[in-house]
Design a protein around this motif. Structure first.
Motif, PDB file in Angstrom:
ATOM      1  N   GLY A   1     -36.911  88.244 -11.665  1.00 11.96           N
ATOM      2  CA  GLY A   1     -37.437  89.490 -11.132  1.00 11.96           C
ATOM      3  C   GLY A   1     -38.392  89.280  -9.973  1.00 11.96           C
ATOM      4  O   GLY A   1     -38.358  90.020  -8.973  1.00 11.96           O
ATOM      5  N   LEU A   2     -39.243  88.269 -10.074  1.00 16.58           N
ATOM      6  CA  LEU A   2     -40.176  87.976  -8.979  1.00 16.58           C
ATOM      7  C   LEU A   2     -39.423  87.510  -7.734  1.00 16.58           C
ATOM      8  O   LEU A   2     -39.809  87.837  -6.607  1.00 16.58           O
ATOM      9  N   ASP A   3     -38.345  86.745  -7.942  1.00 15.71           N
ATOM     10  CA  ASP A   3     -37.541  86.294  -6.802  1.00 15.71           C
ATOM     11  C   ASP A   3     -36.844  87.468  -6.124  1.00 15.71           C
ATOM     12  O   ASP A   3     -36.656  87.468  -4.894  1.00 15.71           O
ATOM     13  N   GLU A   4     -36.443  88.458  -6.901  1.00 14.28           N
ATOM     14  CA  GLU A   4     -35.694  89.594  -6.364  1.00 14.28           C
ATOM     15  C   GLU A   4     -36.599  90.683  -5.793  1.00 14.28           C
ATOM     16  O   GLU A   4     -36.141  91.526  -5.014  1.00 14.28           O
ATOM     17  N   ALA A   5     -37.869  90.683  -6.164  1.00 13.11           N
ATOM     18  CA  ALA A   5     -38.781  91.748  -5.743  1.00 13.11           C
ATOM     19  C   ALA A   5     -38.977  91.741  -4.230  1.00 13.11           C
ATOM     20  O   ALA A   5     -39.176  90.691  -3.626  1.00 13.11           O
ATOM     21  N   ARG A   6     -38.958  92.916  -3.630  1.00 11.84           N
ATOM     22  CA  ARG A   6     -39.121  93.049  -2.187  1.00 11.84           C
ATOM     23  C   ARG A   6     -40.503  93.564  -1.802  1.00 11.84           C
ATOM     24  O   ARG A   6     -40.806  93.689  -0.619  1.00 11.84           O
ATOM     25  N   GLY A   7     -41.317  93.889  -2.777  1.00 11.77           N
ATOM     26  CA  GLY A   7     -42.554  94.607  -2.524  1.00 11.77           C
ATOM     27  C   GLY A   7     -43.639  93.811  -1.830  1.00 11.77           C
ATOM     28  O   GLY A   7     -43.665  92.579  -1.870  1.00 11.77           O
ATOM     29  N   ASP A   8     -44.565  94.550  -1.200  1.00 14.49           N
ATOM     30  CA  ASP A   8     -45.787  93.955  -0.657  1.00 14.49           C
ATOM     31  C   ASP A   8     -46.717  93.546  -1.791  1.00 14.49           C
ATOM     32  O   ASP A   8     -47.510  92.609  -1.662  1.00 14.49           O
ATOM     33  N   ILE A   9     -46.632  94.289  -2.893  1.00 17.60           N
ATOM     34  CA  ILE A   9     -47.357  93.944  -4.114  1.00 17.60           C
ATOM     35  C   ILE A   9     -46.369  94.013  -5.275  1.00 17.60           C
ATOM     36  O   ILE A   9     -45.431  94.802  -5.262  1.00 17.60           O
ATOM     37  N   VAL A  10     -46.573  93.148  -6.270  1.00 13.07           N
ATOM     38  CA  VAL A  10     -45.631  93.032  -7.381  1.00 13.07           C
ATOM     39  C   VAL A  10     -46.413  93.071  -8.690  1.00 13.07           C
ATOM     40  O   VAL A  10     -47.462  92.425  -8.814  1.00 13.07           O
ATOM     41  N   ILE A  11     -45.885  93.814  -9.659  1.00 12.22           N
ATOM     42  CA  ILE A  11     -46.516  93.908 -10.976  1.00 12.22           C
ATOM     43  C   ILE A  11     -45.483  93.584 -12.045  1.00 12.22           C
ATOM     44  O   ILE A  11     -44.528  94.349 -12.234  1.00 12.22           O
ATOM     45  N   PRO A  12     -45.602  92.464 -12.765  1.00 15.25           N
ATOM     46  CA  PRO A  12     -44.755  92.226 -13.945  1.00 15.25           C
ATOM     47  C   PRO A  12     -45.142  93.209 -15.044  1.00 15.25           C
ATOM     48  O   PRO A  12     -46.328  93.504 -15.247  1.00 15.25           O
ATOM     49  N   PHE A  13     -44.157  93.703 -15.767  1.00 14.62           N
ATOM     50  CA  PHE A  13     -44.418  94.763 -16.746  1.00 14.62           C
ATOM     51  C   PHE A  13     -43.446  94.612 -17.899  1.00 14.62           C
ATOM     52  O   PHE A  13     -42.303  94.161 -17.712  1.00 14.62           O
ATOM     53  N   ASP A  14     -43.877  94.999 -19.113  1.00 13.47           N
ATOM     54  CA  ASP A  14     -43.029  94.911 -20.297  1.00 13.47           C
ATOM     55  C   ASP A  14     -42.365  96.251 -20.583  1.00 13.47           C
ATOM     56  O   ASP A  14     -42.978  97.314 -20.414  1.00 13.47           O
ATOM     57  N   ALA A  15     -41.126  96.180 -21.074  1.00 13.86           N
ATOM     58  CA  ALA A  15     -40.363  97.395 -21.339  1.00 13.86           C
ATOM     59  C   ALA A  15     -40.854  98.149 -22.569  1.00 13.86           C
ATOM     60  O   ALA A  15     -40.515  99.321 -22.751  1.00 13.86           O
ATOM     61  N   ASP A  16     -41.649  97.498 -23.429  1.00 17.20           N
ATOM     62  CA  ASP A  16     -42.074  98.150 -24.671  1.00 17.20           C
ATOM     63  C   ASP A  16     -43.246  99.110 -24.486  1.00 17.20           C
ATOM     64  O   ASP A  16     -43.670  99.765 -25.439  1.00 17.20           O
TER      65      ASP A  16
END
Length: 321
Positions: free
Chosen positions: A83-98
């Motif tokens: 997901g981090l490799d695919e992210a295009r954003g200027d800022i990135v937030i990892p997040f859990d689906a639960d």
């Protein structure tokens, strides 16, 4: 007005029950952010239920949702890396689906980032939604890890954090195959700050992390960022050798000078079993490090992608590789 692009990176593994409540709640928060456009990068980590079709349906309805489908279950750390490799954003937030990490905290992360911080961590101040065993084991892990490892991990800080594009680019330079993301987040450094929040209960479903998986995860973290277990075993071996030498001297003195009979087989058997156990544990610790060397030497990719999907509002068709 120039807008910042936010990438929310969400690994999914058998989260079919959570999807119905996930996207409406998250989108409601992200749509209120001023000066921020967003994308939700969903990584399907080899789910065996209806997670993938549900993600595709959500992506068809909203072009801001992208679906990355891995070829099999590679584990959360690999899915997060994808997901981090695919992210295009200027800022990135990892997040859990639960939804245990409430999306309502995201505006606070962005506010801190706008103050000039490259990393804004979210620290859990109340984990009563977790079981007592999980809270105690997490506390023990952080204490032991930070005593032994060179790279310290902030207590009660998970993957939920904001990172700038510079931080993401730095993480993508790290080549290891077996990845402990909390440690890698700490290793890259950068200017960071922390906000506090209360962890919620799961929105639906059951966690896929058993006690055994959590134990292996903790072991992975410790061996990824510290050689202290090997060093400890050297000191333990030296201490046992000195004690054995002292005991041998005592037996010689008692036998030759005082005429005391040598103790029987019980003490000998206990000593042999104890030393055998110590040696096996030592071999096991060495084996952990040798296993890491073996895995890293193969240079296999961290993950493989079967397909990418985004609705036709943005892309004509899903890309495949």
């Amino acid at each position: 007005m120039s807008h910042t692009l936010l990438s929310l990176v969400v690994p999914f593994y058998n989260e079919q029950e959570s999807i119905g409540s996930f996207f409406p709640r998250v989108a409601a928060v992200l749509e209120q952010l001023e000066g921020v456009d967003f994308e939700i990068v969903c990584v399907n980590d080899g789910s065996r239920d209806g997670t993938y079709p549900a993600l595709i349906a959500a992506a068809r309805a909203d072009s801001r949702i992208r679906v990355i489908d891995l070829t099999r279950n590679f584990g959360k750390e690999a899915a997060l890396t994808a997901g981090l490799d695919e992210a295009r954003g200027d800022i990135v937030i990892p997040f859990d689906a639960d939804l245990q990490d409430p999306p309502e905290v995201i505006p606070q992360l962005i506010a801190k980032w706008r103050e000039g911080f490259d990393v804004v961590m979210a620290r859990r101040v109340d984990r009563m939604s977790d079981t007592l065993m999980k809270r105690m084991s997490a506390l023990l892990f952080y204490r032991v890890h930070n005593k032994l490892a060179d790279v310290k991990i902030p207590e009660n800080v998970g993957d939920f954090r904001l990172m700038s594009r510079d931080v993401i680019d730095a993480l993508r330079l790290l080549p290891e195959s077996r990845r402990f993301m909390k440690g890698l987040f700490a290793w890259v450094g950068y200017r960071h700050s922390t906000i506090e929040y209360t962890r919620e209960a799961r929105s639906a479903g059951q966690t896929s992390f058993s006690a055994w998986k959590l134990w292996n995860f903790a072991l992975e973290g410790l061996t990824s960022f510290s050689t202290a277990p090997l060093r400890i075993w050297f000191y333990l071996g030296s201490t046992i050798a000195l004690l054995s030498f002292g005991f041998a001297c005592e037996i010689i003195i008692k036998t030759l000078i005082k005429g005391v009979a040598v103790p029987g087989y019980a003490s000998l058997l206990v000593s042999i079993l104890f030393m055998g156990g110590v040696q096996l544990i030592g071999i096991g610790i060495i084996g952990e490090y040798v296993g890491r060397i073996y895995t890293e030497s193969k240079r296999r990719p961290v993950y493989l992608i079967r397909s990418r999907f985004q609705s036709e509002a943005t892309t004509a068709s899903p890309a495949h590789e």
